[in-house]
Design an enzyme around this catalytic site. Sequence first.
Site, PDB file in Angstrom:
ATOM      1  N   HIS A 160      92.903  41.053 108.500  1.00 35.22           N
ATOM      2  CA  HIS A 160      91.524  41.507 108.331  1.00 35.22           C
ATOM      3  C   HIS A 160      91.310  42.224 106.997  1.00 35.22           C
ATOM      4  O   HIS A 160      92.165  42.963 106.515  1.00 35.22           O
ATOM      5  CB  HIS A 160      91.131  42.444 109.483  1.00 35.22           C
ATOM      6  CG  HIS A 160      91.924  43.732 109.500  1.00 35.22           C
ATOM      7  ND1 HIS A 160      91.552  44.847 108.784  1.00 35.22           N
ATOM      8  CD2 HIS A 160      93.066  44.057 110.142  1.00 35.22           C
ATOM      9  CE1 HIS A 160      92.418  45.820 108.976  1.00 35.22           C
ATOM     10  NE2 HIS A 160      93.356  45.368 109.796  1.00 35.22           N
ATOM     11  N   HIS A 211      98.304  32.045  95.464  1.00 35.40           N
ATOM     12  CA  HIS A 211      99.057  31.253  96.453  1.00 35.40           C
ATOM     13  C   HIS A 211      99.820  32.208  97.357  1.00 35.40           C
ATOM     14  O   HIS A 211     100.653  32.988  96.887  1.00 35.40           O
ATOM     15  CB  HIS A 211     100.025  30.316  95.724  1.00 35.40           C
ATOM     16  CG  HIS A 211     100.776  29.391  96.625  1.00 35.40           C
ATOM     17  ND1 HIS A 211     101.569  28.375  96.137  1.00 35.40           N
ATOM     18  CD2 HIS A 211     100.884  29.311  97.982  1.00 35.40           C
ATOM     19  CE1 HIS A 211     102.108  27.716  97.145  1.00 35.40           C
ATOM     20  NE2 HIS A 211     101.723  28.272  98.276  1.00 35.40           N
TER      21      HIS A 211
END
Length: 223
Positions: free
Chosen positions: A141, A150
Site C-alpha cells: 500500500h 524494475h
Amino acid sequence: MRKLVLFGAGGHARVVIDAIQAGNQAQCWAVLDSDPGLWNTELFGVPVRGGDDCLCDMIDEGVDAFVIAVGGPLQRALRRRLFENAESHLLQPFTVVHPSAQVSPHATVEEGAQLHVGSIVNASAQVRTNAIVNTAAIVEHDCVVEPHAHVAPRAVLAGGVHIGMGAHIGAGAVIRENISVGARAIVGAGAVVIRDVPPDAVVAGVPARPIVRARSLTESAAA
C-alpha cells in the site's frame, strides 16, 4: 485488438509474450532486436523481424502499440530510450497484466507498465509507465514505482516505499516501509534495505550497504 511490436528478444521478452498470450490481451505482431543473430527466429510463434530500423515497416503493417521487453539492471537507460523512441513514432504504450496478477481497484497502474505472474499491487500503490513488477513481487500500500523502474521477482516493497525513476530492485530484495530508493539506483538480489538509497548508488547485503556508485554503469548502458 491492439497489434503490438515488442522491443527486445531475450528472456524477458518470453515472459512478456507469455503474459500477453495468457490473457489474450493483444496480438504480438513482431519483435525487434539489435542482435542480427536473433533475426528470423521466433519467440512463442512471434517472429523476430529485425532491428529498430524496421519500426516504420511495422507501423505500415498496422502496428499501433508497443511493449519494452528488456529488463536487466544494465538495460535501464536502453529501456527508457526505446520507450521514448516508440512514443515519438506515435505508438501507444501497452500495459501488460498477467491474469494471475492481483491489483487492488484502488491502485494506479499507468500505461506501459508490466505486472507479471503472481505479482501483487496493493491499495493506493502507483506503478508508473514502463515500470516492471515482475514474477511474485509485492508492491504494498501507498508505494510508488516511478517510470522505467524494475521490481524483480519476489522482491517486496513494504508500505509507503518510493522507487525512483529507472531504479532496479533485485530478486528477493526487501525494502522496509517508508524507504526511498533514488533514481537509477540498483538494489542487489536478496538485500534488505533499511535506509534510504541515494540516486545512482548500488547497495547489497543484509542490511544493505553501498558497494559502488552506479554512474559509470548508467553511462555504459546508455552508450
